[in-house]
Scaffold this active site. Structure first.
Site, mmCIF file in Angstrom:
data_model
loop_
_atom_site.group_PDB
_atom_site.id
_atom_site.type_symbol
_atom_site.label_atom_id
_atom_site.label_comp_id
_atom_site.label_asym_id
_atom_site.label_seq_id
_atom_site.Cartn_x
_atom_site.Cartn_y
_atom_site.Cartn_z
ATOM 1 N N HIS A 68 2.915 6.705 -5.458
ATOM 2 C CA HIS A 68 1.884 5.689 -5.633
ATOM 3 C C HIS A 68 0.911 6.121 -6.730
ATOM 4 O O HIS A 68 0.789 7.303 -7.039
ATOM 5 C CB HIS A 68 1.146 5.461 -4.326
ATOM 6 N N GLU A 70 -2.309 6.260 -6.763
ATOM 7 C CA GLU A 70 -3.352 7.167 -6.283
ATOM 8 C C GLU A 70 -2.813 8.584 -6.155
ATOM 9 O O GLU A 70 -3.495 9.551 -6.514
ATOM 10 C CB GLU A 70 -3.881 6.686 -4.920
ATOM 11 N N CYS A 99 -1.780 7.473 0.990
ATOM 12 C CA CYS A 99 -2.697 7.765 -0.117
ATOM 13 C C CYS A 99 -4.119 7.995 0.391
ATOM 14 O O CYS A 99 -4.830 8.868 -0.113
ATOM 15 C CB CYS A 99 -2.685 6.625 -1.132
#
Length: 153
Positions: A68, A70, A99
């Site tokens: 992801h 993040e 995350c």
């Protein structure tokens, strides 16, 4: 937030393009977008495992080749030895629960986001952690593009 949106254009995910950046003292420390790990083939080349398995958004996060946005921003900061304790995260989407756990342990204090994400555990973690959550809305008038609304925490 506009920079996070631009970063999202680098995404190699075929389901959702997400961009994130970590900011401290008005300086960008790291950026990230969602996609396969360095050196591995991208989902846009191989197809999406989650699509093949018919996995809904917000479920079974571990069943994906990609990282992801993040996660990639936090990893980039660590890779380059940049402290992000006390920083702010700007993301085009609300971080998922995986995350969010990383955000909490990285010491990030505020999360700004544009769009929601269907993960109730993420919202529970935010409430319990004390992280300030701020939804960002895009204004329609051409003079001012983006406005942050009051924190939702």
């Amino acid at each position: 937030m506009e920079i996070a949106s631009i970063v999202s254009k680098r995404s190699t995910c075929i389901r959702r393009n997400v961009g994130a950046l970590i900011v401290k003292n008005k300086r960008i420390l790291a950026t990230g977008y969602n996609g396969a790990p360095t050196g591995l083939r991208h989902c846009m080349d191989l197809g999406c495992m989650r699509e093949r398995l018919k996995i809904a958004s917000g479920e079974r996060h571990e069943l994906c080749r990609g990282l992801h946005a993040e996660q990639n921003a936090i990893i980039q900061a660590a890779y380059h030895g940049v402290s992000i304790e006390g920083a702010q995260l700007y993301s085009t989407h609300l971080p998922c629960s995986i995350c969010m756990k990383m955000v909490i342990n990285a010491g990030i204090r505020t999360v700004h986001y544009l769009d929601g994400y269907p993960d109730d555990l993420s919202l529970q973690l935010i409430k319990e952690s004390g992280i300030v959550l701020k939804k960002v809305v895009v204004k329609k008038n051409p003079g001012s593009r983006i406005k942050t609304v009051k924190g939702e925490r």
